[in-house]
Write an enzyme that holds these catalytic residues in place. Sequence first.
Site, mmCIF file in Angstrom:
data_model
loop_
_atom_site.group_PDB
_atom_site.id
_atom_site.type_symbol
_atom_site.label_atom_id
_atom_site.label_comp_id
_atom_site.label_asym_id
_atom_site.label_seq_id
_atom_site.Cartn_x
_atom_site.Cartn_y
_atom_site.Cartn_z
ATOM 1 N N GLU A 94 90.724 -44.800 3.094
ATOM 2 C CA GLU A 94 91.329 -45.679 2.096
ATOM 3 C C GLU A 94 90.900 -45.351 0.666
ATOM 4 O O GLU A 94 91.533 -45.811 -0.291
ATOM 5 C CB GLU A 94 90.956 -47.144 2.392
ATOM 6 C CG GLU A 94 91.541 -47.702 3.672
ATOM 7 C CD GLU A 94 93.037 -47.989 3.581
ATOM 8 O OE1 GLU A 94 93.632 -47.740 2.520
ATOM 9 O OE2 GLU A 94 93.604 -48.443 4.586
ATOM 10 N N GLU A 125 79.004 -40.938 22.411
ATOM 11 C CA GLU A 125 77.944 -41.575 21.622
ATOM 12 C C GLU A 125 76.554 -41.093 22.011
ATOM 13 O O GLU A 125 75.592 -41.271 21.257
ATOM 14 C CB GLU A 125 78.007 -43.096 21.748
ATOM 15 C CG GLU A 125 77.652 -43.641 23.108
ATOM 16 C CD GLU A 125 77.650 -45.169 23.093
ATOM 17 O OE1 GLU A 125 76.595 -45.745 23.427
ATOM 18 O OE2 GLU A 125 78.675 -45.773 22.754
#
Length: 310
Positions: A94, A125
């Site tokens: 963004e 992970e």
Amino acid sequence: MQDDSRLTELLDELSQLGTEAQDADRGDLDLLGTAELVRRMNAEDQRVPPAVAEQSVEIGRAVDGVTDRFRRGGRLIYMGAGTAGRMGVLDASECPPTFGTDPSMVVGLIAGGEAAIRSAVENAEDDEHAATDALRDIEVGELDTVVGISASGRTPYVISGLRFARERGALTVAIASNRGSAIGAAADIAIEVVTGPEFISGSTRLKSGTAQKLVVNMITTLSMIKLGKTYRGMMVDLLATNEKLRARSIRTVSTLAGVGTAEAASALQEAGGSVKLALLMLATGSSAAAGASALESAGGILREAIAALR
């Protein structure tokens, strides 16, 4: 036997985490009506902003550190797995349209790579080497800030990434939802927003994810304000990449300069689409070339450029 031992150890670790705890008051969720479910979940969500506020000092330290490194040409690099990784990727994506930044200025790294943005990637992970490899590939260094995000605060991918970044001289920041987190211990700045048991036990895409979103919003937004990317509370470095943003650019210039939309559109055209340059030209009567030079000399700070040309 070794696998059983590790499983026992993991179960013990999870039992100590507030984000994994079960709230006794929510054992009857499946028996409730929709209106009551909405009320209860909304009430739970309202616990997040006060928990973020408790970490204001640490968030402020992170913002100042990021801003300082941005000014010296550094980058902000987010790292996380699953929801936490997606929060970093979202915030990074963004920044270019909102603040006119180069895509390399704020980077989001997620365990499992780009495929993990949309789908879960098995065991990603736990891959400690993937984190160090990713940071090595982008040549992380002392001008950078690496922000590791993990609700539990114990994700191996994030821990190894923070440790490697710290060894390379980068500023390191941890965002966790549990106190005394492993990622907090691995970082220079620990932002531990304790959000407590989730509405659905262990579903850290909920309150923990909301807290992460609020914190990363603060880190980028406030550092960009300090870099002069806003003026009087409005975006002045946005990139007009679509009709909505072009209209917003005209509205911004019109509002801040106190001129009609036609004059604002004309100034934007002369300024090559730059809201900041159009505002400077309208405020001082300068040419586009003189205005661009003044902005460069002022480090992109519109207020300083206006003062210099008046």
